[in-house]
Motif scaffolding. Sequence first.
Motif, PDB file in Angstrom:
ATOM      1  N   GLY A 189       0.844  -1.204   0.000  1.00  0.00           N
ATOM      2  CA  GLY A 189       0.000   0.000   0.000  1.00  0.00           C
ATOM      3  C   GLY A 189       0.874   1.246   0.000  1.00  0.00           C
ATOM      4  N   PHE A 190       0.301   2.380   0.375  1.00  0.00           N
ATOM      5  CA  PHE A 190       1.003   3.666   0.432  1.00  0.00           C
ATOM      6  C   PHE A 190       1.975   3.841  -0.749  1.00  0.00           C
ATOM      7  CE2 PHE A 190      -0.057   3.030   5.073  1.00  0.00           C
ATOM      8  CZ  PHE A 190      -1.096   3.940   5.064  1.00  0.00           C
ATOM      9  N   LEU A 191       3.296   3.972  -0.458  1.00  0.00           N
ATOM     10  CA  LEU A 191       4.246   4.302  -1.540  1.00  0.00           C
ATOM     11  C   LEU A 191       4.926   3.065  -2.132  1.00  0.00           C
ATOM     12  CD1 LEU A 191       5.840   7.382   0.235  1.00  0.00           C
ATOM     13  CD2 LEU A 191       4.412   7.440  -1.820  1.00  0.00           C
ATOM     14  N   SER A 192       4.418   1.868  -1.779  1.00  0.00           N
ATOM     15  CA  SER A 192       5.164   0.661  -2.135  1.00  0.00           C
ATOM     16  C   SER A 192       5.298   0.449  -3.639  1.00  0.00           C
ATOM     17  CB  SER A 192       4.523  -0.566  -1.493  1.00  0.00           C
ATOM     18  OG  SER A 192       3.198  -0.693  -1.941  1.00  0.00           O
ATOM     19  N   GLU A 193       4.335   0.916  -4.423  1.00  0.00           N
ATOM     20  CA  GLU A 193       4.448   0.707  -5.868  1.00  0.00           C
ATOM     21  C   GLU A 193       4.578   2.041  -6.609  1.00  0.00           C
ATOM     22  OE1 GLU A 193       2.339  -3.212  -7.202  1.00  0.00           O
ATOM     23  OE2 GLU A 193       1.035  -2.209  -5.763  1.00  0.00           O
ATOM     24  N   ASN A 194       5.125   3.023  -5.910  1.00  0.00           N
ATOM     25  CA  ASN A 194       5.285   4.342  -6.500  1.00  0.00           C
ATOM     26  C   ASN A 194       6.720   4.459  -7.035  1.00  0.00           C
ATOM     27  OD1 ASN A 194       5.949   7.143  -6.694  1.00  0.00           O
ATOM     28  ND2 ASN A 194       4.109   7.608  -5.501  1.00  0.00           N
ATOM     29  N   ALA A 195       6.833   4.386  -8.376  1.00  0.00           N
ATOM     30  CA  ALA A 195       8.164   4.357  -8.994  1.00  0.00           C
ATOM     31  C   ALA A 195       8.938   5.646  -8.703  1.00  0.00           C
ATOM     32  CB  ALA A 195       8.029   4.140 -10.498  1.00  0.00           C
ATOM     33  N   ASP A 196       8.222   6.789  -8.658  1.00  0.00           N
ATOM     34  CA  ASP A 196       8.923   8.059  -8.397  1.00  0.00           C
ATOM     35  C   ASP A 196       9.549   8.046  -7.008  1.00  0.00           C
ATOM     36  OD1 ASP A 196       8.141   8.866 -10.848  1.00  0.00           O
ATOM     37  OD2 ASP A 196       6.431  10.078 -10.150  1.00  0.00           O
ATOM     38  N   PHE A 197       8.816   7.463  -6.059  1.00  0.00           N
ATOM     39  CA  PHE A 197       9.351   7.389  -4.691  1.00  0.00           C
ATOM     40  C   PHE A 197      10.583   6.473  -4.664  1.00  0.00           C
ATOM     41  CE2 PHE A 197       9.310   5.123  -0.504  1.00  0.00           C
ATOM     42  CZ  PHE A 197       9.702   6.206   0.277  1.00  0.00           C
ATOM     43  N   ALA A 198      10.455   5.300  -5.293  1.00  0.00           N
ATOM     44  CA  ALA A 198      11.586   4.361  -5.304  1.00  0.00           C
ATOM     45  C   ALA A 198      12.806   5.036  -5.942  1.00  0.00           C
ATOM     46  CB  ALA A 198      11.206   3.103  -6.074  1.00  0.00           C
ATOM     47  N   GLU A 199      12.555   5.807  -6.989  1.00  0.00           N
ATOM     48  CA  GLU A 199      13.646   6.495  -7.687  1.00  0.00           C
ATOM     49  C   GLU A 199      14.293   7.547  -6.774  1.00  0.00           C
ATOM     50  OE1 GLU A 199      12.444   8.470 -11.344  1.00  0.00           O
ATOM     51  OE2 GLU A 199      14.313   7.750 -12.233  1.00  0.00           O
ATOM     52  N   ALA A 200      13.426   8.301  -6.079  1.00  0.00           N
ATOM     53  CA  ALA A 200      13.942   9.353  -5.190  1.00  0.00           C
ATOM     54  C   ALA A 200      14.737   8.740  -4.035  1.00  0.00           C
ATOM     55  CB  ALA A 200      12.781  10.197  -4.659  1.00  0.00           C
ATOM     56  N   VAL A 201      14.295   7.580  -3.547  1.00  0.00           N
ATOM     57  CA  VAL A 201      15.028   6.913  -2.463  1.00  0.00           C
ATOM     58  C   VAL A 201      16.429   6.540  -2.976  1.00  0.00           C
ATOM     59  CG1 VAL A 201      15.133   4.808  -1.028  1.00  0.00           C
ATOM     60  CG2 VAL A 201      12.961   6.040  -1.259  1.00  0.00           C
ATOM     61  N   GLY A 202      16.458   5.942  -4.147  1.00  0.00           N
ATOM     62  CA  GLY A 202      17.750   5.549  -4.736  1.00  0.00           C
ATOM     63  C   GLY A 202      18.640   6.761  -4.971  1.00  0.00           C
ATOM     64  N   ALA A 203      18.040   7.831  -5.508  1.00  0.00           N
ATOM     65  CA  ALA A 203      18.818   9.038  -5.812  1.00  0.00           C
ATOM     66  C   ALA A 203      19.390   9.653  -4.539  1.00  0.00           C
ATOM     67  CB  ALA A 203      17.938  10.051  -6.543  1.00  0.00           C
ATOM     68  N   ALA A 204      18.725   9.398  -3.416  1.00  0.00           N
ATOM     69  CA  ALA A 204      19.210   9.950  -2.140  1.00  0.00           C
ATOM     70  C   ALA A 204      20.291   9.053  -1.523  1.00  0.00           C
ATOM     71  CB  ALA A 204      18.036  10.109  -1.176  1.00  0.00           C
ATOM     72  N   GLY A 205      20.671   8.016  -2.246  1.00  0.00           N
ATOM     73  CA  GLY A 205      21.738   7.135  -1.752  1.00  0.00           C
ATOM     74  C   GLY A 205      21.255   6.125  -0.725  1.00  0.00           C
ATOM     75  N   VAL A 206      19.945   5.871  -0.720  1.00  0.00           N
ATOM     76  CA  VAL A 206      19.372   4.928   0.249  1.00  0.00           C
ATOM     77  C   VAL A 206      18.841   3.723  -0.543  1.00  0.00           C
ATOM     78  CG1 VAL A 206      17.574   4.654   2.022  1.00  0.00           C
ATOM     79  CG2 VAL A 206      18.740   6.861   1.776  1.00  0.00           C
ATOM     80  N   ILE A 207      18.971   2.518   0.034  1.00  0.00           N
ATOM     81  CA  ILE A 207      18.503   1.316  -0.671  1.00  0.00           C
ATOM     82  C   ILE A 207      16.985   1.221  -0.566  1.00  0.00           C
ATOM     83  CG2 ILE A 207      18.539  -1.227  -0.642  1.00  0.00           C
ATOM     84  CD1 ILE A 207      21.362  -1.043   0.585  1.00  0.00           C
ATOM     85  N   PHE A 208      16.328   1.011  -1.691  1.00  0.00           N
ATOM     86  CA  PHE A 208      14.878   0.777  -1.681  1.00  0.00           C
ATOM     87  C   PHE A 208      14.691  -0.737  -1.600  1.00  0.00           C
ATOM     88  CE2 PHE A 208      10.858  -0.004  -3.983  1.00  0.00           C
ATOM     89  CZ  PHE A 208      10.004   0.817  -3.241  1.00  0.00           C
ATOM     90  N   VAL A 209      14.046  -1.221  -0.529  1.00  0.00           N
ATOM     91  CA  VAL A 209      13.886  -2.679  -0.389  1.00  0.00           C
ATOM     92  C   VAL A 209      12.677  -3.093  -1.232  1.00  0.00           C
ATOM     93  CG1 VAL A 209      13.666  -4.627   1.187  1.00  0.00           C
ATOM     94  CG2 VAL A 209      14.867  -2.554   1.922  1.00  0.00           C
ATOM     95  N   GLY A 210      12.961  -3.310  -2.508  1.00  0.00           N
ATOM     96  CA  GLY A 210      11.905  -3.625  -3.462  1.00  0.00           C
ATOM     97  C   GLY A 210      12.527  -3.748  -4.825  1.00  0.00           C
ATOM     98  N   PRO A 211      11.685  -3.825  -5.861  1.00  0.00           N
ATOM     99  CA  PRO A 211      12.226  -4.023  -7.211  1.00  0.00           C
ATOM    100  C   PRO A 211      12.856  -2.760  -7.797  1.00  0.00           C
ATOM    101  CG  PRO A 211       9.841  -3.874  -7.244  1.00  0.00           C
ATOM    102  CD  PRO A 211      10.240  -3.809  -5.812  1.00  0.00           C
ATOM    103  N   PRO A 212      13.572  -2.908  -8.912  1.00  0.00           N
ATOM    104  CA  PRO A 212      14.139  -1.726  -9.578  1.00  0.00           C
ATOM    105  C   PRO A 212      13.020  -0.817 -10.092  1.00  0.00           C
ATOM    106  CG  PRO A 212      14.981  -3.788 -10.527  1.00  0.00           C
ATOM    107  CD  PRO A 212      13.891  -4.158  -9.614  1.00  0.00           C
TER     108      PRO A 212
END
Length: 673
Positions: free
Chosen positions: A83-106
């Motif tokens: 739920g929430f941001l789990s399938e939000n690609a922009d969020f996953a991208e922003a997490v990665g860009a911030a140097g933090v590991i996104f525990v989920g798919p690419p």
Amino acid sequence: MIKKVLIANRGEIACRIMRTAHRLGIETVAVYSDADADATHVQMAKESFRLGPGNPSESYLCGKKIIEIAHLTKADAVHPGYGFLSENADFAEAVGAAGVIFVGPPVNAIRAMGAKDKAKAIMEKAGIPVLPGYYGDDQSDFHLIKTAEEIGYPIILKAALGGGGKGMRLVESRLDIESASAAVRREGEALFGNGRLLLEKYLRKPRHVEVQVFGDSHGEVVHLFERDCSLQRRHQKIIEEAPAPHLTDELRNNLSTAAINAAKAVDYQNAGTIEFLLDNDNNFYFMEMNTRLQVEHSVTELITGLDIVEWQFRIAEGEKLPLTQDEIELSGHAIEARVYAEDPSAGFMPSSGILTHLDLPIETENIRVECGVKIGEYISPHYDPMIAKIIVWDKNRDAACRHMSSALMNARVVGPAVNVEFISYLVNLKYFREGEIDTGLIERLDLNEFRRQIEPAIDSLIATAVYALRARAANSLIMANRRGDPNSPWTNSECWRINGTSYQHVKLFWLNGSIDVKAQQEKNCYVFFIDSDGEIFEHHVTVFPDQTEKIVLEINGRIFHFHVFKHNDDIVVFSKNKVNKIQLNDKFMRNILMESAKPIFAAPMPGRIVEIKVKANELVSAGQTMIILESMKMEHAIKAPEDGEIVGVNCKIGDQVAEGLDLLSFKRTNVTE
Ligand code: ADP
């Protein structure tokens, strides 16, 4: 190596992720909204940070704030849960860009599978069967009608970005297509910010079978077998199981091969689920991919003995898949039931309110319980109203069904309406026991039959009467003590009368009926006289020693166990897999019960306590201000509803309190004798 993870979620899934993280020695950071300041996930985490008000758009959906907190706490990973941001690609991208590991798919895999129409196009290209329909760019009704005519009705229209069973319309004939497409577009816009839709052949009585897949960053993909999630209401799952019943080995293999090919088509990594619909001839069709951990992942864990969240962490760290396909074994059968705050008799409408009592089955090697709420917590309309998941396992399906049925008898929830009796009814249905399930089963059920089954049985009515009579007796004793005359026969609760034995009367009401109960009492034994269809039946009852909320009665030579609670004007009686809400007609008796019920004063909104004007044991009069709460720069007075006594104050000045938090206990004093 992940040393610290921020869990961008709440409720049971945040707690469940933390359990694995702690076991692996990973520190945890929780985030919360004002509605959750006191929630279990906040208490479980090593550190907790406020996101904002209860509304998800101001809290759990604020990706930017979550990333800021990850930085602040030096978390090296973010787990989004479901739920929430789990399938939000922009969020996953922003997490990665911030140097933090996104525990989920690419990010690319989330994007590719994020829209149902685009995902279907990719799957079709990869040779995965999809349902006939239209998922292209021509969104005109003209084109939709043309396609529907070609493939034949019924069809289903879906919002391309939809989820959670929302934004879908079944269309049975040409007449309804325009109004349905307009409704789906509107819902798509309103709920998912996009009105694009797709059209699909609608299958009658299909099964929902999904495959758990896992990919790593080294190009390997495995499956962890399938789950059957056909038991749904409003297109949302309530009971899931693994493996899916009655699949041939060939079909099971074909499904898992298709799922692995689907995952490979988008270079999938981490945990994902490929959802298929299975028709009556055992043809299967790709429906969508969920690029995250699923609610029902636990049944897969029980049949494989693996910890899916642990795998998620290890793969996010760049490790290879911990096991090869050949090493992953299926053992036994697991079933999950979702306990929801919802009212099955009112179209499964979500229910909210304070949880005044919560008993869940005790965990054993066959029963697992996932829960993220506790007594006193407010089930808020802001969030998914799931209270707990009960998951059972045994060597075969029959045995698992038996565990589920008995586990549900030990789930007692008082406060909001819940679906426990309904799921208990479902798992005891012949169709379910035989594995004859499809997605329309619940809709086809005759709910009147369910309602008939949950009518209070005579033993529950007797338990209620015993409970009420004992409350009356206890009250008589208090009154007599106050008068300084405890031994007077006039206060004898056993109905002592000058001219010999008399009867005590109680009238009980419930939703669809009422009953007059007449009782004679001697010490802990009663004879009840109850009218049934014009004939009076005698029931001989012995009350076993008091165990607070648990009542044990011998009724006509047979032992019965009950759990009885007061909730507002109701006496709530639990007996095996039944729960009945029963009321008394007698105002005096109701008052006695209410007096001891200690109403809870819950914070009406999240805020800060700025003043407490009362203390424990103080008498207050109706309308007197007891507490002042500041919320959004405004002060709100919490006043006594009637004359009473403060039993206890549960907050202090300066406390930041969540909506629904129990601020003080209050006892009415205007109980008339
Ligand atoms: P969501 O993403 O909202 O969960 P899905 O596309 O996964 O929506 O569908 C949810 C449920 O709706 C399915 O499990 C199934 O019960 C029903 N459903 C969806 N598509 C069809 C279809 N073509 N025919 C019959 N039932 C369908």
